[in-house]
Every structure is written in C-alpha cells, then in structure tokens.
Motif scaffolding. Structure first.
Motif, short mmCIF file in Angstrom:
data_model
loop_
_atom_site.label_atom_id
_atom_site.label_comp_id
_atom_site.label_asym_id
_atom_site.label_seq_id
_atom_site.Cartn_x
_atom_site.Cartn_y
_atom_site.Cartn_z
N MET A 45 35.80 61.50 -20.81
CA MET A 45 35.80 61.83 -19.39
C MET A 45 35.23 63.23 -19.22
N HIS A 46 34.63 63.47 -18.05
CA HIS A 46 34.22 64.83 -17.72
C HIS A 46 35.45 65.69 -17.50
N ALA A 47 35.38 66.95 -17.91
CA ALA A 47 36.50 67.87 -17.73
C ALA A 47 35.97 69.25 -17.36
N ALA A 48 36.70 69.91 -16.46
CA ALA A 48 36.30 71.25 -16.03
C ALA A 48 37.53 71.98 -15.49
N ARG A 49 37.38 73.28 -15.38
CA ARG A 49 38.42 74.13 -14.81
C ARG A 49 38.20 74.26 -13.30
N VAL A 50 39.28 74.22 -12.55
CA VAL A 50 39.25 74.42 -11.10
C VAL A 50 40.36 75.40 -10.75
N GLN B 102 39.69 60.43 -10.59
CA GLN B 102 39.87 61.88 -10.69
C GLN B 102 41.31 62.18 -11.03
N LEU B 103 41.52 63.07 -12.00
CA LEU B 103 42.86 63.51 -12.40
C LEU B 103 42.88 65.03 -12.43
N TRP C 19 37.36 63.58 -14.63
CA TRP C 19 36.83 62.54 -13.75
C TRP C 19 35.82 61.69 -14.52
N GLU C 20 35.65 60.45 -14.04
CA GLU C 20 34.71 59.54 -14.70
C GLU C 20 34.40 58.38 -13.77
N TRP C 21 33.37 57.63 -14.13
CA TRP C 21 32.93 56.45 -13.39
C TRP C 21 33.52 55.23 -14.08
N GLU C 22 34.29 54.42 -13.34
CA GLU C 22 34.83 53.17 -13.88
C GLU C 22 33.79 52.09 -13.64
N ARG C 23 33.26 51.50 -14.72
CA ARG C 23 32.03 50.73 -14.63
C ARG C 23 32.22 49.30 -14.14
#
Length: 625
Positions: A148-153, A176-177, A165-169
């Motif tokens: 999954m993509h991950a970043a700081r917010v 989004q988590l 977050w990621e795309w469920e195909r």
C-alpha cells in the motif's frame, strides 16, 4: 510526544514467490456459503444474494509461496507515544502487526513470530496475526499480501498521522487508512474511508479482522444477547448469547470446532467488542456507528483447528489465537450498496481495557453492562473524534514512506475519475506492468511472446476495439468469460492460436484434455499449468495423466502439489504401496486449502486399499469440522 518512524522488522518468513500466471476464471470455493436464505430476515437475505464476484480478476492468484522460513527484513512503520506503540506493515496490506500498551507491557494483539503464508485468502496467500483490513468481497481481501502507499500527514492536533491508501482492483474502490495516535492518548485511532469514484453503484464489503491471543480464561464481550451462528455447514442460525450447545460461547477455547458468531447489534448500543483474559485485561475495539457488525471466530480445539494454528505459526508454543472482528454489515456473507461518487467513513479505536475479573467473568448481563460502562469511559465521544479526523482526511500526503501499486494511476488515466486529494495516484507510481497497458488506450497492445498479465476485465470496450493479435484475442477471451459470454470467450481463445495461455483457458472451460496436453508441451516449466493438467487428466484418462507426470521437468515434479497428484494417480491405478511410500516420505503441501483435507483423505484411501488401519498422521489432519 508522538513519533512516526520507519524500521526493518526482521522475522522468519517464507517467500511469497511468483504470482500464478493462469487467470482465475472461477473463484476458489468460498466456505461462507449460505443456503437457508428463505429462513432469514428479508434484508439479511437480500444482502447475501447481492454482490458476489465471478472471479478475482484482474488480480492473479498468489500461490507460489513455500514453507521455508528464512530471516527477512520487512518494512515497518511505527507510530508511538508515551502510552502505546503501533507497528504497521505497508508491504503486506497495511497489517497492524503489533499494538503494545507500554505501561503494562502487554501486547494487545496476537503478534505472530513468523510470516507463513497459507491458502486462506481470495488470492490464496494469507498470514495470521495483527489486524487485517478487508475490502472488496467475502473473504480475505485481494490486497492482504500486497503493498500500500504510505505517507506522513499532519494530524488535527499537530501530531504525525500515518496514512495508507491503495486501489482495490476487483471493485475499483479506493481504501484509505489514517493511523492517529494523539500525544496523550492510550487509544490508537484508525480513520477509514472507502471511495467509489465511479458513477455506478458498487458492492461494498469491509471487515477489520483482529487476532488476539487466547487462553483458557479468555472471554469475548460485546453488547449483544444474540448471534448469527455459522458453522461452515451452509446455514445461518440465530442463537442466544452466551449459552449455546452446552457451553458459554463467549470463551473461545471451549469450542471443539471452527465456528463464526456474528453478534446481532442491539438498537441504540455503541458498537464495540473486547477480548479479556482471566484477570480482566485485554484489547477493546470500538467504532463509530457505520461499522456496526461484530464477530467472534475460533479455529476450535480439535486436531484440525490446532493443526491450522500450528500451520500458520510454525513452532507455536502457546494456545494460539482467536479473532474478534468488526464490519459494515451484520455478517461477512453480505455486501452493501455503495452509491456512485460516494465515500463512506468511520473511525475505529484500539486500546487496553481493564475490568474487574469478577465482572468480566460473571453473569453475561453484568459482564456486558460493566464492560460497556468501562468502554464508554475509555473511548469517550468517538463521533467528535471522527469529526476531528475528517478535517485532515483530504489533506495531501506529506513525506512519502512507502510506495504501493500503480494500478490506481492506470485506472484514473483510463476513466478520468476523481479521487480525494488525500489519496493521490500520480502517473509516476506506474511500473512496467501498468505501463504495458497504456498503448491499449490508443487501440493497440504490444504483441510479444511473454506471459500475459492478469486481464483488465473492466477494459472490455478497449480490448474489443483494439488491433488484432494473439495477445488481444487472449485478453478478449478472458474479458468475455468474466462477463458471461462463454461462447465468445471460446471463440477468442481459438483465434489466439497455439499458445499455452489460450490453450489452458480452452482446456479449463471446455474440458478439452488435448488442449491441456499441448499447453504443457509448450510451457512445461509452469508448475500451476502442470498441476491443473494432471488433475484434469486423472478425471478422464489415466494414461494421459501418467504421461504428463513422467515428462515433467524435475523441478516441477518435485512441487508438493504434483507429488500429491502423483499419490492420487497411484491410488486410482491400484498402486497403494507406492502411494503409502510417498505419503510416509512427507508432503509439505503449502497451499492446503481451508476446508479441504486431501492429505488425510488420500491416507485413508491408501489404508483401505492396503487393508491396514494406520491412523492419519497429525500433520495431515486439517479437517476443522
């Protein structure tokens, strides 16, 4: 103070291996089948009838794993304050691997000491432990062993938030988590959102599966007096809580077999569930109202259930784990209707609950009331917390921490849909697999000799209008089959020509054994193809099955799935002594399926043919029921 940091988590882990290149034209047999729909409430039955998937496409199966545990460094992201430390695995579906209450030193989750995939998910590979996030359809989601993509917010209070977050195909949804741990909080908050960027109504499914350690004294408490029991016998039955079948069902280790209890929500009650040990301490999970379903799952204390726990955690020394779960619907057999261009959000809270053990293990009414009061005092107003989180839910991600897939970027390029600025899918996230599909937007697809990727079944119009070549015809066939045009699919694969991939699809869908034989001749190194071909031949032509087995390369012949097929071949050809020898040597079938028990079945057949009665070895007994 709250910190967010990246670390390598070193664990004994089995390799996931390569994806299976053969498209899953049909889903694996789903254990959660309900056949007594006419006896159920109308809304429950309607939700169960709605939204089933024909297959996992465009995803491919993940069945190339083994059982050789080797120390591996897994990327992990750690969110920590003075009270709690949370460890998340971004490369493995965003699994919340560990949640430690620092003052007591208690690990609140079942933290699996190894990473051993097993055949329990929609795409096959799944591993036990922690909190798994399930989006898509009934079962363990297609992204459970994917990045999954991950970043700081920046959080509402200025503390760092970990966003995944990621795309469920399979549904074309965005998940989004947001993991949020305020500086003074003893609770980890998880803000969840699923976005439907299309204009169509889409089936929606979500369950947070929470593994917790169990002991003889563990009790699961939730605000309910009834539960829908599912014993993997194709029926749902409403039963009372806590007494059922002579036991208190809220104690996980009192069950002899695998069973699900979906707790019926009580009107007006805040949704929560807790697993408390003999001293009244343990994990509580609570949420805002949208996530109303709650469930208890146990493997059962029979031989099969214990084997499954040992299989998922080799070297297991303790009593294992049970799962407490939270979902959008009352049961995991249901799908809900998510309108077009709509998002659903909710907030989950995870933390340590302490309750007087006399209350926790007393009469059910006292236990649920006492726990409810304690939960209310611990979590406070989750609605207000959710409103706080909502102020940053659309904030653009800051420092990138991990890269997921490029499938979202590809689908946005095709559709022109819009998603939240908080979950971007920029073009640069596309890798070689995704970029290979870009020419199809202009009506072409490269005609190379490689192995086809999973067919993008939502691209049917583009494929039908593309310039003809063998690969386009191959993908057209898969799309047509997926959408129910079986005759059109067969026609397309025939036009694709003499290649192992189209031949395999023809063999699978038409029972054309000659097509299987030719496919294996063209690609003898593809173990999944050989496995399918041998088992198909065993049903209709033992001579062909024997010839395929004898001609396989040594590496493919050594695959445990081929060894199992050879045992079957020896049994049906009356060579039980040789079958027993293979079984005695040991077949470590990494992909044994939940609910299937072929090793035990073949052992019993062998003993019957030999006229002996050696008991099934414990290592071969996976029957749960």
């Amino acid at each position: 103070m709250t910190t967010l940091s990246a670390h390598d988590l070193v664990l004994p882990a089995a390799s996931l291996g390569e994806e299976n290149p053969l498209p899953p034209l049909r889903s694996q047999q789903e254990l959660h089948r309900v056949e007594n729909l006419d006896a159920l409430p109308a809304d429950l039955a309607e939700n169960i009838r709605y939204g089933g998937l024909r297959s996992m496409l465009p995803c491919l199966d993940q069945d190339g794993y083994d059982r050789e545990l080797v120390d591996q460094a897994l990327p992990s992201l750690v969110l920590e304050n003075d009270h709690v430390r949370a460890t998340v695995l971004p490369s493995l579906g965003g699994r919340l691997y560990s949640l430690v209450h620092k003052a007591s030193g208690q690990e609140l989750l079942y933290r699996n000491p190894v990473l051993q995939p097993a055949n329990l998910a929609l795409r096959n590979a799944w591993f036990a432990g922690g909190v798994e996030w399930n989006l898509g359809s009934t079962g363990h989601w297609t992204g459970t062993c994917s990045p999954m993509h991950a970043a700081r917010v920046d959080g509402p209070d200025g503390t760092p938030v970990l966003r995944l977050w990621e795309w469920e195909r399979t549904r074309n949804l965005v998940v989004q988590l947001d993991f949020w741990l305020p500086a003074d909080s003893e609770l980890l908050y998880v803000g969840a959102r699923i976005q439907n960027p299309s204009s169509d109504v889409v089936p929606a499914y979500w369950w947070s599966n929470i593994a917790v350690e169990q002991s003889e004294g563990t009790r699961v408490v939730a605000p309910t007096d009834q539960a829908w029991r599912f014993g993997y016998d194709r029926g749902l039955a409403l039963v009372g809580v806590p007494e059922y079948d002579g036991i208190d069902l809220t104690y996980p280790m009192r069950h002899g077999r695998a069973v699900d209890f979906f707790f019926e929500p009580e009107p007006g009650e805040a949704p929560w569930i807790a697993a408390l040990d003999a001293e009244g301490n343990g994990l509580v999970q609570a949420s805002t109202q949208r996530l109303r379903g709650r469930k208890l799952f146990v493997w059962g204390e029979g031989q099969g259930g214990r084997n499954w726990q040992d299989w998922l955690s080799p070297g297991l020394s303790g009593p294992g784990y049970c799962e407490i779960q939270a979902g959008l619907a009352r049961t995991q057999m249901e799908h809900l209707k998510l309108p077009g261009a709509t998002s659903w959000t909710w907030l989950e809270a995870y933390g340590r609950l302490s309750l007087d053990p006399a209350i926790a293990h007393g009469e059910w009414g006292d236990a649920r009331a006492g726990a409810g009061t304690a939960v209310g005092g611990l979590v406070g107003d989750l609605g207000e917390r959710e409103r706080e989180w909502a102020t940053i839910a659309d904030a653009e991600p800051g420092e990138p921490l991990f890269r997921g897939s490029g499938w979202g970027a590809l689908e946005l390029r095709r559709t022109g849909w819009s998603v939240s600025s908080g979950t971007p899918f920029p073009s640069e996230t596309m890798g070689e697999r995704e970029r290979a599909w870009l020419p199809l937007l202009d009506g072409q697809l490269a005609d190379d000799a490689g192995t086809p990727d999973g067919t993008l079944v939502a691209w049917n119009d583009l494929l039908e209008g593309a310039e003809d070549n063998w690969l386009v015809w191959y993908h057209r066939g898969v799309v047509r089959w997926y959408h129910g045009d079986e005759a059109g699919a067969i026609d397309a694969w025939q036009k694709s020509g003499d290649n192992p991939w189209a031949l395999r699809n023809l063999a699978t869908t038409t029972s054309d054994l000659a097509a299987y034989v030719r496919a294996v001749e063209l690609a003898p190194e593809v173990a999944p193809l050989a496995i399918e071909a041998v088992n198909a031949a065993l049903d209709v032509d033992l001579g062909t099955a024997g010839r395929i087995l004898d001609r396989l390369p040594a590496e493919v012949a050594a695959d445990p799935r081929i060894r199992l097929a050879r045992v079957r071949y020896l049994l049906v050809t009356g060579q039980a002594t040789d079958a027993e020898k293979l079984l005695d040597e040991g077949i470590d079938l990494a992909t044994v399926r939940e609910g299937a028990n072929p090793l035990a079945e073949y052992w019993r057949q062998t003993q019957e043919q030999l006229g002996t009665d050696r008991p099934v070895p414990a290592r071969y007994e996976f029957g749960m029921h």
